[in-house]
Design an enzyme around this catalytic site. Structure first.
Site: not given
Length: 440
Positions: A194, A216, A250
């Protein structure tokens, strides 16, 4: 669509107790037994792919074709660990002539508590869960509040596949209840994917309770286009990467760092391809970009874009907005100090940074708080390998799109987090790496 009440304190305690009970049995099962169940999970995913994809699209808005791909990728990851986990966790011998034997064995830890995001509501879960379960651990999932339907459906998939009760559980909880689960004795690992801000809070809780964690977090991946790159091919992949999931990932390319001698060709090709994208209803096959996942995200994106324009960036394409539907923007003259360079831009805005040469491209790539992945575009692979070792990131892809793949470790450095998902390295993150020393 639906409302989901938060679980009571009593129910959360029941989940923790059930996890503890399940672990005592699950850790003793064979790799073959776990692998068979994981293959069952894979089959359930494929047999119901259309329904699961429709649910993903309905809850968070990605186009249906991408949702279908996400379900298939989740199934493939289950197959990968079912096939390879036993080999990855083989006992390792150590040469020690003064001893009868010396080895390293890999034992499970307990329960891994996972906090997962909404942007890939199936993949992010199966990415961590397949390896955690194959290692002999159990897990509790707290998913993002806007994909509760996906979270509960995933629990039902494991149940339908025959995975014993308590091995995989989903909780619908409020933030204050998170620490109660992290603090539980059975929980020995925390897996978080997140934002940087939320990750810092979760990592602090994990540290407070002495629990191993994998973080992550955010990314602002650099896409380096050198003077000998194939501009058309680079622009094709640039468009595919930046606009994937409406830009809400991401590890998609966000900062396009281009050597000036090829900048005009690349920008022209990039703009043409972006203009050809069709935005609209994510359930329609012809749609290339769906809505963003919420009004808050759309507001943040437009603010980042407009502040950057006010600071001197120039728009080649300026996207319009209607509620959560934000059409793509392409900005040039982007420099450090602008929000679209300094911050994670989670939506369909592409930023081009022009540089004079390879050296400046490397410097500009590394001049960032995040270090998740990067890609390099050049015909000279030896040159690319040399540059790759100078980039402060967790993964480098040359002449191909950055992606997470079960075979390769995935994760970042700096503010992008720590630890790895996927491959043998991800599998061993939540293992007890135990020395076994024996003398005659």
């Amino acid at each position: 669509m639906a409302e989901y009440p938060a679980m009571s304190e009593k129910k959360v305690l029941e989940v923790i107790e059930k996890s503890q009970k399940a672990y005592k049995t699950w850790r003793t099962t064979s790799f073959n037994y776990r692998a068979d169940l994981l293959r069952n999970v894979s089959q359930v995913l494929r047999d119901n792919k259309e329904n699961f994809a429709q649910l993903i699209t309905a809850e968070m808005g990605k186009i249906l074709q991408e949702s279908l791909g996400e379900v298939e990728k989740s199934a493939s990851n289950c197959d990968y660990y079912a096939l390879n986990a036993e080999e990855f966790l083989q006992t390792e011998s150590i040469k020690a002539d003064d001893l009868a034997s010396a080895s390293i064995v890999f034992d499970p830890l307990g329960c891994v508590f996972a906090i997962m995001p909404w942007n890939f509501p199936f993949w992010q879960v199966f990415r961590y869960a397949a390896k955690v379960l194959m290692a002999g651990n159990v897990t509790i999932l707290k998913h993002s509040p806007n994909v509760c339907g996906c979270a509960l459906t995933i629990e039902s998939i494991f149940r339908e596949a025959g995975v014993p009760d308590g091995v995989f559980q989903t909780v619908i909880i409020d933030i204050p209840q998170v620490e109660k689960i992290i603090a539980a004795d059975i929980v020995q690992g925390v897996s978080f994917t997140g934002s940087e801000k939320a990750g810092a809070q979760v990592a602090a809780l994990a540290g407070k309770h002495i629990k191993k964690s994998v973080m992550e977090l955010g990314g602002s991946d650099a896409f380096l286009v050198l003077e000998d790159a194939d501009s058309e091919r680079a622009a094709q992949v640039a468009t595919q990467s930046r606009m994937l999931n409406a830009g809400q990932a991401c590890n998609v390319a966000k900062r396009f760092i281009v050597v000036k001698s090829v900048a005009d060709d690349f920008i022209d090709a990039f703009a043409r391809r972006i203009e050809n994208l069709k935005q609209g209803d994510p359930r329609q096959a012809a749609t290339d970009i769906g809505p963003m996942a919420g009004l808050r995200f759309a507001n943040e994106l437009i603010q980042q874009r407009d502040e950057s324009l006010a600071q001197g960036a120039r728009d080649i394409l300026l996207g319009s907005r209607e509620d959560c539907h934000v059409s793509p923007s392409l900005l040039v003259n982007v420099n450090p100090g602008m929000p679209v360079f300094d911050e994670e831009v989670f939506g369909p805005v592409a930023s081009v940074v022009q540089v004079s040469d390879e050296k400046e491209a490397i410097r500009m790539s590394n001049e960032h708080r995040y270090g998740l992945d990067a890609s390099i575009w050049t015909k000279d692979l030896d040159r690319a390998a040399h540059i790759a070792r100078q980039l402060d990131v967790g993964g480098v892809f040359v002449n191909t799109m950055v992606r997470s793949d079960s075979r390769f470790p995935f994760g970042g450095v700096k503010k992008s987090g720590y630890g790895r998902e996927l491959s043998t390295y991800g599998l061993k993150e939540f293992m007890n790496v135990k020395a076994l020393i024996m003398d005659a």
